[in-house]
Design an enzyme around this catalytic site. Structure first.
Site, PDB file in Angstrom:
ATOM      1  CE  LYS A  13      48.888  42.645  81.249  1.00 60.72           C
ATOM      2  NZ  LYS A  13      49.793  41.639  81.809  1.00 60.72           N
ATOM      3  NE  ARG A  88      48.735  42.863  88.176  1.00 57.92           N
ATOM      4  CZ  ARG A  88      49.312  43.522  87.180  1.00 57.92           C
ATOM      5  NH1 ARG A  88      48.680  44.494  86.582  1.00 57.92           N
ATOM      6  NH2 ARG A  88      50.520  43.201  86.773  1.00 57.92           N
ATOM      7  NE  ARG A 127      59.319  43.344  81.645  1.00 59.88           N
ATOM      8  CZ  ARG A 127      58.040  43.158  81.981  1.00 59.88           C
ATOM      9  NH1 ARG A 127      57.102  43.349  81.081  1.00 59.88           N
ATOM     10  NH2 ARG A 127      57.697  42.774  83.172  1.00 59.88           N
ATOM     11  NE  ARG A 133      58.437  46.494  85.259  1.00 60.85           N
ATOM     12  CZ  ARG A 133      57.258  46.044  84.848  1.00 60.85           C
ATOM     13  NH1 ARG A 133      56.806  46.384  83.665  1.00 60.85           N
ATOM     14  NH2 ARG A 133      56.549  45.258  85.622  1.00 60.85           N
ATOM     15  NE  ARG A 144      55.769  41.421  88.010  1.00 61.60           N
ATOM     16  CZ  ARG A 144      56.861  41.612  87.260  1.00 61.60           C
ATOM     17  NH1 ARG A 144      58.044  41.586  87.822  1.00 61.60           N
ATOM     18  NH2 ARG A 144      56.748  41.826  85.977  1.00 61.60           N
TER      19      ARG A 144
HETATM   20  P1  ADP Z   1      53.488  43.092  84.836  1.00 62.90           P
HETATM   21  O1  ADP Z   1      52.217  42.813  84.094  1.00 62.90           O
HETATM   22  O2  ADP Z   1      54.702  42.875  83.993  1.00 62.90           O
HETATM   23  O3  ADP Z   1      53.575  42.406  86.162  1.00 62.90           O
HETATM   24  P2  ADP Z   1      52.605  45.865  85.383  1.00 62.90           P
HETATM   25  O4  ADP Z   1      53.383  47.001  84.858  1.00 62.90           O
HETATM   26  O5  ADP Z   1      51.248  45.635  84.817  1.00 62.90           O
HETATM   27  O6  ADP Z   1      53.558  44.623  85.188  1.00 62.90           O
HETATM   28  O7  ADP Z   1      52.434  45.999  86.974  1.00 62.90           O
HETATM   29  C1  ADP Z   1      53.544  46.126  87.831  1.00 62.90           C
HETATM   30  C2  ADP Z   1      53.105  46.113  89.310  1.00 62.90           C
HETATM   31  O8  ADP Z   1      52.196  47.207  89.572  1.00 62.90           O
HETATM   32  C3  ADP Z   1      52.319  44.875  89.755  1.00 62.90           C
HETATM   33  O9  ADP Z   1      53.156  43.779  90.086  1.00 62.90           O
HETATM   34  C4  ADP Z   1      51.554  45.429  90.974  1.00 62.90           C
HETATM   35  O10 ADP Z   1      52.369  45.539  92.107  1.00 62.90           O
HETATM   36  C5  ADP Z   1      51.184  46.829  90.525  1.00 62.90           C
HETATM   37  N1  ADP Z   1      49.869  46.839  89.851  1.00 62.90           N
HETATM   38  C6  ADP Z   1      49.621  47.110  88.533  1.00 62.90           C
HETATM   39  N2  ADP Z   1      48.309  46.985  88.259  1.00 62.90           N
HETATM   40  C7  ADP Z   1      47.710  46.627  89.419  1.00 62.90           C
HETATM   41  C8  ADP Z   1      46.376  46.318  89.796  1.00 62.90           C
HETATM   42  N3  ADP Z   1      45.374  46.338  88.909  1.00 62.90           N
HETATM   43  N4  ADP Z   1      46.120  46.001  91.092  1.00 62.90           N
HETATM   44  C9  ADP Z   1      47.090  45.968  91.992  1.00 62.90           C
HETATM   45  N5  ADP Z   1      48.379  46.223  91.715  1.00 62.90           N
HETATM   46  C10 ADP Z   1      48.693  46.545  90.446  1.00 62.90           C
END
Ligand code: ADP
Length: 192
Positions: A13, A88, A127, A133, A144
């Protein structure tokens, strides 16, 4: 064009959103990036979110909604946006729908990037080595993926029922996947 990208962690994404941003000339709004910026800045919100993120759990819906309302109030989103990382869960999908309707900017399209789980695990491991990260450790990755399957997958149904969903094969080179997305949204751009 108002677009939301859906897909599991590691589905690409972020990569595709960055390219679509240039193509569509609209801002890329990544809730993960917004949260990481708060963590880096050491803000109150960042301190609250840090541990939750490292564990691979979801930060509270209230924090996310506040952050997004703030972001959508900035003038650069008037011509559209690419949203990545939100919604999410179904509560977030409902809240977003209500927010966008309230500001008169309903979503045009939800694009789901489809990638098999085995490949996701492989990509995130790669990654993790490259970027280091904090939440790319095996424990958090497992969490996740689980959160995605239980909480986020229903969001796909939400957009399907609203007639906004298009599914794109997320396996291939970055260019191949990008071309597929552009082809999928192009007809809508002409209408919109
Ligand atoms: P990825 O899609 O690789 O898991 P992101 O960068 O989108 O990584 O998100 C990293 C973390 O940030 C998530 O695991 C969560 O803890 C938090 N996060 C991001 N977006 C949301 C959301 N919409 N609601 C709740 N937590 C979020």
């Amino acid at each position: 064009m108002r677009l939301v990208l859906l897909g599991a962690p590691g589905s690409g994404k972020g990569t595709q959103a960055a390219r679509l941003k240039d193509h569509l000339q609209v801002p890329h709004i990544s809730t993960g990036d917004l949260l990481r910026a708060e963590v880096a800045a050491g803000s109150k919100l960042g301190l609250e979110a840090k541990e939750v993120m490292a564990r691979g759990e979801l930060v509270s819906d209230a924090i996310l909604l506040g952050m997004l309302e703030d972001r959508f109030s900035r003038p650069d989103t008037a011509g559209g946006f690419i949203l990545d990382g939100y919604p999410r869960n179904l509560a977030q999908a409902d809240a977003l729908d209500a927010l966008l309707n309230r500001i008169g900017q309903p979503m045009d399209f939800a694009v789901q990037l489809e990638v098999a789980t085995e490949l996701l695990v492989e990509r995130i491991a790669g990654r993790a080595q490259a970027e280091g990260r904090a939440d790319d450790n095996p424990e958090s990755v497992r969490k996740r993926l689980h959160v995605y399957e239980t909480s986020t997958a229903p969001v796909i149904e939400f957009y399907r029922q609203h007639g906004q969903l298009t599914v794109v094969d997320g396996v291939g080179t970055m260019d191949e996947v990008f071309t597929r997305i552009v082809e999928a949204i192009e007809p809508v751009r002409e209408v919109g």
